[in-house]
Motif scaffolding. Structure first.
Motif, short mmCIF file in Angstrom:
data_model
loop_
_atom_site.label_atom_id
_atom_site.label_comp_id
_atom_site.label_asym_id
_atom_site.label_seq_id
_atom_site.Cartn_x
_atom_site.Cartn_y
_atom_site.Cartn_z
N ARG A 296 0.84 -1.21 0.00
CA ARG A 296 0.00 0.00 0.00
C ARG A 296 0.87 1.26 0.00
O ARG A 296 0.58 2.23 -0.70
CB ARG A 296 -0.95 0.00 1.19
N HIS A 297 1.93 1.24 0.81
CA HIS A 297 2.85 2.37 0.80
C HIS A 297 3.45 2.58 -0.59
O HIS A 297 3.62 3.71 -1.05
CB HIS A 297 3.97 2.15 1.81
N ALA A 298 3.81 1.47 -1.25
CA ALA A 298 4.44 1.55 -2.57
C ALA A 298 3.43 1.71 -3.70
O ALA A 298 3.82 1.91 -4.86
CB ALA A 298 5.28 0.30 -2.82
N GLU A 299 2.14 1.56 -3.37
CA GLU A 299 1.05 1.69 -4.33
C GLU A 299 1.17 0.67 -5.46
O GLU A 299 1.07 0.99 -6.65
CB GLU A 299 1.00 3.12 -4.90
N VAL A 300 1.41 -0.59 -5.07
CA VAL A 300 1.43 -1.69 -6.03
C VAL A 300 0.48 -2.78 -5.54
O VAL A 300 0.23 -2.91 -4.34
CB VAL A 300 2.85 -2.28 -6.22
N LYS A 301 -0.04 -3.57 -6.46
CA LYS A 301 -0.98 -4.63 -6.11
C LYS A 301 -0.24 -5.88 -5.65
O LYS A 301 -0.63 -6.53 -4.66
CB LYS A 301 -1.89 -4.96 -7.29
N ASP A 302 0.80 -6.27 -6.39
CA ASP A 302 1.60 -7.45 -6.07
C ASP A 302 3.06 -7.06 -5.99
O ASP A 302 3.49 -6.07 -6.62
CB ASP A 302 1.42 -8.55 -7.12
N SER A 303 3.85 -7.86 -5.27
CA SER A 303 5.28 -7.58 -5.20
C SER A 303 5.99 -7.92 -6.51
O SER A 303 7.08 -7.43 -6.78
CB SER A 303 5.91 -8.37 -4.05
N GLY A 304 5.36 -8.76 -7.33
CA GLY A 304 5.92 -9.15 -8.62
C GLY A 304 4.89 -9.95 -9.39
O GLY A 304 3.74 -10.08 -8.98
N ASN A 305 5.30 -10.51 -10.51
CA ASN A 305 4.39 -11.31 -11.33
C ASN A 305 5.00 -12.64 -11.74
O ASN A 305 4.72 -13.18 -12.80
CB ASN A 305 3.96 -10.51 -12.57
N LEU A 306 5.85 -13.18 -10.87
CA LEU A 306 6.56 -14.41 -11.20
C LEU A 306 5.64 -15.61 -11.29
O LEU A 306 5.80 -16.47 -12.17
CB LEU A 306 7.64 -14.68 -10.14
N PHE A 307 4.64 -15.67 -10.40
CA PHE A 307 3.75 -16.82 -10.34
C PHE A 307 2.34 -16.42 -10.75
O PHE A 307 1.70 -15.61 -10.06
CB PHE A 307 3.71 -17.41 -8.93
N PRO A 308 1.81 -16.95 -11.84
CA PRO A 308 0.46 -16.60 -12.27
C PRO A 308 -0.58 -16.89 -11.18
O PRO A 308 -0.64 -17.99 -10.64
CB PRO A 308 0.23 -17.50 -13.49
N GLY A 309 -1.35 -15.88 -10.86
CA GLY A 309 -2.38 -16.04 -9.84
C GLY A 309 -1.88 -15.89 -8.42
O GLY A 309 -2.67 -15.83 -7.49
N HIS A 310 -0.54 -15.82 -8.26
CA HIS A 310 0.03 -15.74 -6.92
C HIS A 310 0.85 -14.48 -6.70
O HIS A 310 1.21 -14.16 -5.57
CB HIS A 310 0.94 -16.95 -6.65
N GLY A 311 1.20 -13.76 -7.76
CA GLY A 311 2.03 -12.58 -7.62
C GLY A 311 3.50 -12.94 -7.64
O GLY A 311 3.95 -13.81 -8.39
N GLY A 312 4.28 -12.26 -6.78
CA GLY A 312 5.71 -12.46 -6.75
C GLY A 312 6.16 -13.36 -5.60
O GLY A 312 5.35 -13.96 -4.90
N LEU A 313 7.48 -13.42 -5.42
CA LEU A 313 8.04 -14.24 -4.36
C LEU A 313 7.56 -13.79 -2.98
O LEU A 313 7.19 -14.60 -2.13
CB LEU A 313 9.57 -14.18 -4.42
N LEU A 314 7.58 -12.49 -2.75
CA LEU A 314 7.14 -11.99 -1.45
C LEU A 314 5.68 -12.29 -1.18
O LEU A 314 5.29 -12.54 -0.04
CB LEU A 314 7.39 -10.48 -1.36
N ASP A 315 4.87 -12.28 -2.22
CA ASP A 315 3.45 -12.59 -2.05
C ASP A 315 3.25 -14.03 -1.60
O ASP A 315 2.27 -14.35 -0.95
CB ASP A 315 2.70 -12.35 -3.36
N ARG A 316 4.18 -14.91 -1.94
CA ARG A 316 4.10 -16.32 -1.52
C ARG A 316 4.86 -16.56 -0.23
O ARG A 316 4.56 -17.53 0.49
CB ARG A 316 4.70 -17.23 -2.62
N LEU A 317 5.83 -15.72 0.08
CA LEU A 317 6.69 -15.98 1.23
C LEU A 317 6.41 -15.08 2.44
O LEU A 317 7.05 -15.27 3.48
CB LEU A 317 8.16 -15.82 0.82
N ASP A 318 5.50 -14.13 2.31
CA ASP A 318 5.30 -13.18 3.40
C ASP A 318 4.95 -13.88 4.71
O ASP A 318 5.51 -13.57 5.78
CB ASP A 318 4.25 -12.12 3.04
N SER A 319 4.04 -14.84 4.66
CA SER A 319 3.67 -15.58 5.87
C SER A 319 4.82 -16.44 6.37
O SER A 319 5.04 -16.56 7.59
CB SER A 319 2.44 -16.47 5.60
N VAL A 320 5.56 -17.04 5.45
CA VAL A 320 6.67 -17.92 5.83
C VAL A 320 7.77 -17.13 6.51
O VAL A 320 8.36 -17.57 7.51
CB VAL A 320 7.23 -18.65 4.59
#
Length: 272
Positions: A232-256
């Motif tokens: 939200r601070h960076a005004e982006v929806k996903d951290s990246g687009n590496l994984f279709p439907g999942h966003g970027g690495l951070l979007d998959r690893l944030d909880s981990v």
């Protein structure tokens, strides 16, 4: 979107299982170091670095830190870094309460968020090494991830079915308290069942694992919310687009990133 997410997850699952279960810890750590360097690239964008040079400096710094941990990797160092991660994620709760803190896109906040990225990535790397290198560590590492996966699944379905009251609408409007309850239930059940399958048979340790599962999921939610706040601070929806439907690495690893130091510290405390 759900179909796309499931397809991507099914493709990634065998690779993740092979990475966890097959190689010795040093090779496991080398691969996840590369993955975490990729996450650092995405974090540099969330931190406010807009030029390739600036983002490259952040990535080079992250690579140097992870390489240092990999080369030294004494038990004491890994334990200290894991505990630093625990302290960070507890303290992060206060940042979430004041979600406008460091939101302005200036140099000071950019440096603060780059430093925060160190606290997000490095302790989790140390915790992963310590866990994977412990007795039956390959399976304990898999269990830690299964707790997060079960929590994500429980949150999705309970949130869809019963979600009414929003958890943090100004940070992540889609998350609900019902989703949190489903996540906690799923994570705790997997922690107890997984511990039992790994040979934990006495009631006290199984209860302890259940409590640890609850705490691990609770902090995983914090990690998810914190990444949402940074986006939200960076005004982006996903951290990246590496994984279709999942966003970027951070979007998959944030909880981990948040869950692993808590799980490893709790496992140490329980003497498992």
């Amino acid at each position: 979107m759900l179909k796309q997410r499931i397809t991507t997850a099914l493709i990634l699952l065998p690779l993740v299982l092979a990475l966890i279960l097959l190689p010795p810890t040093v090779y496991f750590a080398a691969v996840i170091a590369l993955v975490f360097v990729g996450a650092a690239w995405e974090w540099s964008l969330l931190a406010g670095c807009r030029t390739a040079v600036g983002r490259g400096i952040v990535v080079a710094g992250a690579a140097a830190l992870l390489l240092a941990v990999l080369l030294i990797a004494t038990p004491d160092l890994l334990t200290v870094l894991t505990l630093v991660g625990v302290a960070w994620w507890i303290g992060c709760c206060f940042w979430l309460r004041h979600f406008t803190f460091a939101a302005a896109p200036n140099a000071e906040n950019r440096l603060l968020k780059i430093g925060t990225g160190v606290l997000v990535i490095v302790p989790t790397f140390a915790a992963a090494m310590a866990l994977h290198g412990s007795d039956r560590g390959h399976w304990w590492t898999l269990l830690s991830l299964m707790i997060v996966w079960a929590a994500d699944t429980g949150a999705y379905f309970s949130g869809r079915q019963f979600g009414r009251r929003k958890l943090a609408p100004r940070i992540s409007p889609g998350k609900t308290w019902a989703g949190v309850y489903g996540a906690v239930l799923g994570g705790a059940l997997v922690a107890v069942l997984g511990g039992w399958m790994l040979g934990v048979s006495d009631a006290a340790h199984l209860i302890g694992l259940g409590v640890l599962g609850v705490l691990t999921v609770a902090i995983a939610v914090v990690g998810d919310l914190f990444e949402s706040l940074m986006k939200r601070h960076a005004e982006v929806k996903d951290s990246g687009n590496l994984f279709p439907g999942h966003g970027g690495l951070l979007d998959r690893l944030d909880s981990v990133f948040a869950a692993l130091p808590i799980f490893v510290a709790g496992k140490m405390l329980l003497g498992l």
